[in-house]
Write an enzyme that holds these catalytic residues in place. Structure first.
Site, mmCIF file in Angstrom:
data_model
loop_
_atom_site.group_PDB
_atom_site.id
_atom_site.type_symbol
_atom_site.label_atom_id
_atom_site.label_comp_id
_atom_site.label_asym_id
_atom_site.label_seq_id
_atom_site.Cartn_x
_atom_site.Cartn_y
_atom_site.Cartn_z
ATOM 1 N N CYS A 1 -6.543 -3.816 3.454
ATOM 2 C CA CYS A 1 -6.469 -2.352 3.507
ATOM 3 C C CYS A 1 -7.244 -1.712 2.359
ATOM 4 C CB CYS A 1 -5.027 -1.836 3.543
ATOM 5 S SG CYS A 1 -4.987 -0.023 3.724
ATOM 6 N N CYS A 51 -11.714 -5.057 19.454
ATOM 7 C CA CYS A 51 -11.725 -5.820 20.719
ATOM 8 C C CYS A 51 -13.138 -6.024 21.235
ATOM 9 C CB CYS A 51 -10.864 -5.130 21.770
ATOM 10 S SG CYS A 51 -11.636 -3.666 22.523
ATOM 11 N N ARG A 93 -3.728 0.484 20.657
ATOM 12 C CA ARG A 93 -3.182 1.485 19.735
ATOM 13 C C ARG A 93 -1.812 2.018 20.186
ATOM 14 N NH1 ARG A 93 -0.848 4.014 16.820
ATOM 15 N NH2 ARG A 93 -1.467 5.466 15.157
ATOM 16 N N CYS A 134 -14.909 0.857 20.873
ATOM 17 C CA CYS A 134 -15.742 -0.197 20.282
ATOM 18 C C CYS A 134 -17.159 -0.123 20.847
ATOM 19 C CB CYS A 134 -15.154 -1.577 20.563
ATOM 20 S SG CYS A 134 -13.719 -1.991 19.549
ATOM 21 N N ARG A 191 -2.128 -2.169 -7.769
ATOM 22 C CA ARG A 191 -1.665 -2.872 -6.579
ATOM 23 C C ARG A 191 -0.670 -3.943 -6.974
ATOM 24 N NH1 ARG A 191 -2.417 0.315 -2.704
ATOM 25 N NH2 ARG A 191 -3.363 -0.466 -0.796
ATOM 26 N N HIS A 221 0.940 -4.302 5.828
ATOM 27 C CA HIS A 221 -0.279 -4.336 6.648
ATOM 28 C C HIS A 221 -1.476 -4.799 5.832
ATOM 29 C CE1 HIS A 221 -0.233 -0.426 4.646
ATOM 30 N NE2 HIS A 221 -1.549 -0.441 4.730
ATOM 31 N N GLU A 222 -1.220 -5.460 4.673
ATOM 32 C CA GLU A 222 -2.326 -5.831 3.783
ATOM 33 C C GLU A 222 -2.171 -7.312 3.411
ATOM 34 O OE1 GLU A 222 -4.122 -2.847 0.663
ATOM 35 O OE2 GLU A 222 -2.792 -4.208 -0.418
ATOM 36 N N CYS A 240 0.853 -1.196 0.000
ATOM 37 C CA CYS A 240 0.000 0.000 0.000
ATOM 38 C C CYS A 240 0.884 1.240 0.000
ATOM 39 C CB CYS A 240 -0.865 -0.051 1.266
ATOM 40 S SG CYS A 240 -1.825 1.425 1.618
ATOM 41 N N HIS A 241 0.302 2.367 -0.446
ATOM 42 C CA HIS A 241 1.087 3.605 -0.440
ATOM 43 C C HIS A 241 1.531 3.973 0.983
ATOM 44 C CE1 HIS A 241 2.050 7.067 -3.208
ATOM 45 N NE2 HIS A 241 2.611 7.384 -2.059
ATOM 46 N N THR A 242 0.783 3.528 1.987
ATOM 47 C CA THR A 242 1.177 3.843 3.371
ATOM 48 C C THR A 242 2.494 3.149 3.742
ATOM 49 O OG1 THR A 242 -1.159 4.097 3.891
ATOM 50 C CG2 THR A 242 0.349 3.933 5.751
ATOM 51 N N CYS A 273 -10.789 1.147 17.372
ATOM 52 C CA CYS A 273 -10.551 0.425 18.627
ATOM 53 C C CYS A 273 -9.267 0.960 19.270
ATOM 54 C CB CYS A 273 -10.389 -1.062 18.298
ATOM 55 S SG CYS A 273 -9.907 -2.103 19.679
ATOM 56 N N CYS A 299 -13.469 -2.050 24.382
ATOM 57 C CA CYS A 299 -12.920 -0.742 24.779
ATOM 58 C C CYS A 299 -14.007 0.326 24.610
ATOM 59 C CB CYS A 299 -11.683 -0.399 23.940
ATOM 60 S SG CYS A 299 -12.063 0.030 22.227
HETATM 61 P P1 NAD Z 1 -1.436 5.161 -5.060
HETATM 62 O O1 NAD Z 1 -0.031 5.576 -5.186
HETATM 63 O O2 NAD Z 1 -1.842 3.826 -5.573
HETATM 64 O O3 NAD Z 1 -2.415 6.236 -5.748
HETATM 65 C C1 NAD Z 1 -2.301 7.613 -5.604
HETATM 66 C C2 NAD Z 1 -2.931 8.256 -6.839
HETATM 67 O O4 NAD Z 1 -3.005 9.660 -6.622
HETATM 68 C C3 NAD Z 1 -2.116 8.052 -8.105
HETATM 69 O O5 NAD Z 1 -2.966 7.630 -9.158
HETATM 70 C C4 NAD Z 1 -1.514 9.418 -8.391
HETATM 71 O O6 NAD Z 1 -1.298 9.665 -9.762
HETATM 72 C C5 NAD Z 1 -2.601 10.333 -7.811
HETATM 73 N N1 NAD Z 1 -2.128 11.660 -7.429
HETATM 74 C C6 NAD Z 1 -0.990 11.985 -6.770
HETATM 75 N N2 NAD Z 1 -0.925 13.318 -6.596
HETATM 76 C C7 NAD Z 1 -2.050 13.849 -7.154
HETATM 77 C C8 NAD Z 1 -2.555 15.162 -7.302
HETATM 78 N N3 NAD Z 1 -1.889 16.211 -6.832
HETATM 79 N N4 NAD Z 1 -3.736 15.316 -7.926
HETATM 80 C C9 NAD Z 1 -4.421 14.264 -8.425
HETATM 81 N N5 NAD Z 1 -3.975 12.983 -8.314
HETATM 82 C C10 NAD Z 1 -2.807 12.782 -7.689
HETATM 83 O O7 NAD Z 1 -1.775 5.245 -3.491
HETATM 84 P P2 NAD Z 1 -2.933 4.481 -2.704
HETATM 85 O O8 NAD Z 1 -2.439 3.166 -2.236
HETATM 86 O O9 NAD Z 1 -4.176 4.584 -3.499
HETATM 87 O O10 NAD Z 1 -3.045 5.429 -1.405
HETATM 88 C C11 NAD Z 1 -3.583 6.725 -1.521
HETATM 89 C C12 NAD Z 1 -3.475 7.457 -0.197
HETATM 90 O O11 NAD Z 1 -4.328 6.843 0.781
HETATM 91 C C13 NAD Z 1 -2.073 7.427 0.427
HETATM 92 O O12 NAD Z 1 -1.844 8.663 1.072
HETATM 93 C C14 NAD Z 1 -2.186 6.316 1.463
HETATM 94 O O13 NAD Z 1 -1.218 6.437 2.472
HETATM 95 C C15 NAD Z 1 -3.590 6.558 1.956
HETATM 96 N N6 NAD Z 1 -4.289 5.457 2.641
HETATM 97 C C16 NAD Z 1 -5.086 5.777 3.681
HETATM 98 C C17 NAD Z 1 -5.833 4.802 4.310
HETATM 99 C C18 NAD Z 1 -6.741 5.138 5.445
HETATM 100 O O14 NAD Z 1 -7.195 4.235 6.136
HETATM 101 N N7 NAD Z 1 -7.055 6.413 5.668
HETATM 102 C C19 NAD Z 1 -5.725 3.469 3.877
HETATM 103 C C20 NAD Z 1 -4.902 3.183 2.797
HETATM 104 C C21 NAD Z 1 -4.182 4.184 2.179
HETATM 105 N N1 AHE Z 2 1.351 7.168 11.390
HETATM 106 C C1 AHE Z 2 0.764 8.210 10.577
HETATM 107 C C2 AHE Z 2 -0.696 7.984 10.377
HETATM 108 C C3 AHE Z 2 -0.967 6.862 9.460
HETATM 109 C C4 AHE Z 2 -2.452 6.634 9.376
HETATM 110 O O1 AHE Z 2 -3.270 7.548 9.488
HETATM 111 N N2 AHE Z 2 -2.810 5.403 9.160
HETATM 112 C C5 AHE Z 2 -4.191 5.037 8.927
HETATM 113 C C6 AHE Z 2 -4.189 3.804 8.113
HETATM 114 S S1 AHE Z 2 -3.368 3.997 6.562
HETATM 115 C C7 AHE Z 2 -3.469 2.433 5.937
HETATM 116 O O2 AHE Z 2 -2.869 2.379 4.753
HETATM 117 C C8 AHE Z 2 -4.883 4.699 10.247
HETATM 118 O O3 AHE Z 2 -5.341 3.604 10.500
HETATM 119 N N3 AHE Z 2 -5.004 5.691 11.073
HETATM 120 C C9 AHE Z 2 -5.601 5.542 12.371
HETATM 121 C C10 AHE Z 2 -4.542 5.330 13.415
HETATM 122 O O4 AHE Z 2 -4.890 5.103 14.560
HETATM 123 O O5 AHE Z 2 -3.343 5.385 13.053
HETATM 124 C C11 AHE Z 2 0.938 9.571 11.199
HETATM 125 O O6 AHE Z 2 0.749 10.539 10.455
HETATM 126 O O7 AHE Z 2 1.263 9.657 12.398
HETATM 127 ZN ZN ZN Z 3 -2.835 0.652 3.561
#
Ligand code: NAD
Ligand code: AHE
Ligand code: ZN
Length: 375
Positions: free
Chosen positions: A169, A92, A110, A98, A370, A62-63, A40-42, A106, A95
């Site tokens: 994820c 859980c 954490r 939850c 992916r 994480h995936e 994942c991008h994360t 949860c 907590c």
């Molecule tokens: P990815 O790299 O597969 O996709 C990102 C996309 O964004 C690409 O297609 C890229 O071309 C586009 N992009 C980049 N900059 C841009 C801009 N300025 N304008 C328009 N498009 C733009 O990444 P991903 O795996 O899809 O992850 C995306 C984001 O979500 C990351 O920041 C990742 O860390 C986050 N994420 C968050 C959670 C969550 O639970 N909140 C879960 C998973 C991933």
């Molecule tokens: N450690 C980062 C934050 C990262 C983050 O927000 N992670 C998401 C999942 S991304 C999955 O690809 C998440 O679950 N957030 C809730 C949590 O408790 O972390 C930072 O910026 O500190």
């Molecule tokens: Zn992820």
């Protein structure tokens, strides 16, 4: 025991694939043989050094999906042989978070999860006697890992590991953001910023929810065809519109009776704070909701004129798509197995563990949706 793992030695360095040592599960823990893991991008975000919680050396990932091969004392909800998906957001069911029924976040473990250790404060992974950190409570870039019992979702045994790992994820995050967080209704107009591994799942979630207009925004023109495949109705490349993005998008959403314009729902799937602002400001006055999914680097902050909020736009965030993992993940696996959602076409690349760094290269080049490591 000896296990094969990709170790993140330091920020900004390629992963090192090597043999590391893993201790068995303690009370309340399970040992899982990981059969496949998505990248994942994360994972890239943390490896790059942009994550304020990033710890090194660590085993990222994480995936994943795999099989329980041993359980520690007191484990009751899973047994040897069960197929599971690791959960970076555990459930859980005890907590305050939850029990609140207001969040999926949860809080049971954490603090230790963020510190890169198991709930008892120690790590199960080491390399020649040196401690390795766990990552997001999962560490799926190893062919075996130890997880708290509350951080695994038991899934059906006929689901293919190399596909359903993505539910750990990306799939759940994207679809869940639409269904659980935004609660999108049929007929809605939506804009998805970033059409990668998360954004395309937002698009397929919007189609499931019955959205009428699904505008995808990406800097990469190759993502137009990808978005259309999953239900996107319009594509915008911000570099090619010859003007400001927000008014362009707002204009696209105007209909006869409504000349104010703006989307009912927008989703940031980029992690770029400038895009997050655009996503909020492209929402409809009075009710538009913007959902932040992207994770932004240490020090980054979001900004907008408070007027945007005074006039009824709503900023929300979501982690793991608001999903309660042990409850919701098995259902999402069923949706995939029943053909209600697509996963296979988004897994554009697979590789063995020794080639894992190629997954990061493909992501940087914008070539993959992916990548999945198959152990
Ligand atoms: P990815 O790299 O597969 O996709 C990102 C996309 O964004 C690409 O297609 C890229 O071309 C586009 N992009 C980049 N900059 C841009 C801009 N300025 N304008 C328009 N498009 C733009 O990444 P991903 O795996 O899809 O992850 C995306 C984001 O979500 C990351 O920041 C990742 O860390 C986050 N994420 C968050 C959670 C969550 O639970 N909140 C879960 C998973 C991933
Ligand atoms: N450690 C980062 C934050 C990262 C983050 O927000 N992670 C998401 C999942 S991304 C999955 O690809 C998440 O679950 N957030 C809730 C949590 O408790 O972390 C930072 O910026 O500190
Ligand atoms: Zn992820």
């Amino acid at each position: 025991m000896d296990v094969r793992a990709a170790v993140a030695i330091a920020a900004g360095k390629p992963l090192e694939v090597t043999t590391v040592q893993l201790d068995g599960p303690k009370a309340g823990e399970v040992l899982v043989e990981i059969r496949a893991t998505g990248i994942c991008h994360t994972d890239e975000f943390t490896l790059s050094g942009a994550d304020p919680e990033g710890l090194f050396p660590a085993i990222l990932g994480h995936e994943g999906a795999g099989v329980v091969v041993d359980v520690g004392p007191g484990v009751t909800s899973v047994k040897e042989g069960d197929h599971v998906i690791p959960l970076y957001t555990p459930e859980c069911r005890q907590c305050p978070s939850c029990l609140s029924r207001k969040t999926n976040l949860c809080t049971a473990i954490r603090v230790t999860q963020g510190a890169g250790v198991m709930p008892d404060g120690t790590s199960r992974f080491s390399l020649n006697g040196q401690k390795l950190h766990h990552y997001m409570g999962c560490s799926t870039f190893a062919n075996f890992t130890v997880l708290p019992e509350i951080a695994v979702a038991k899934i059906r045994e006929d689901a293919p590991f190399d596909k359903v790992c993505y539910i750990g994820c990306g799939v759940t995050t994207g679809i869940g953001a639409v269904i659980n967080t935004a609660k999108v209704e049929p007929g809605a107009k939506a804009i998805v910023f970033g059409l990668g591994g998360i954004g395309l799942n937002v698009v397929q979630g919007l189609r499931l929810a019955g959205a009428d207009m699904i505008i995808g925004v990406d800097l990469n023109n190759a993502r137009k065809e990808w978005g259309e495949r999953f239900g996107m109705t319009h594509f915008v490349n911000p570099k090619e519109i010859g003007g400001d993005l927000v008014p362009h998008l707002v204009n696209m959403t105007k209909t006869g009776a409504d000349q104010i314009g703006g989307a009912d729902y927008t989703f940031d799937c980029t992690g770029n704070v400038t895009v997050m602002r655009q996503a909020l400001e492209a929402c409809h006055r009075g009710w538009g909701q913007s959902i932040i999914i992207g994770v932004a680097p240490a020090g980054a902050e979001v900004a907008t004129r408070p007027f945007q909020l005074v006039t009824g736009r709503v900023w929300k965030g979501t982690a793991f798509g608001g999903a309660r993992g042990r409850t919701d993940v098995p259902r999402i696996v069923d949706w995939y197995m029943d053909g209600k959602i697509q996963i296979d076409p988004m897994i554009t690349h697979t590789m063995p563990l020794p080639d894992i760094n190629k997954a990061f290269d493909l992501m940087h080049a914008g070539e993959s949706i992916r990548s999945v490591v198959i152990f």
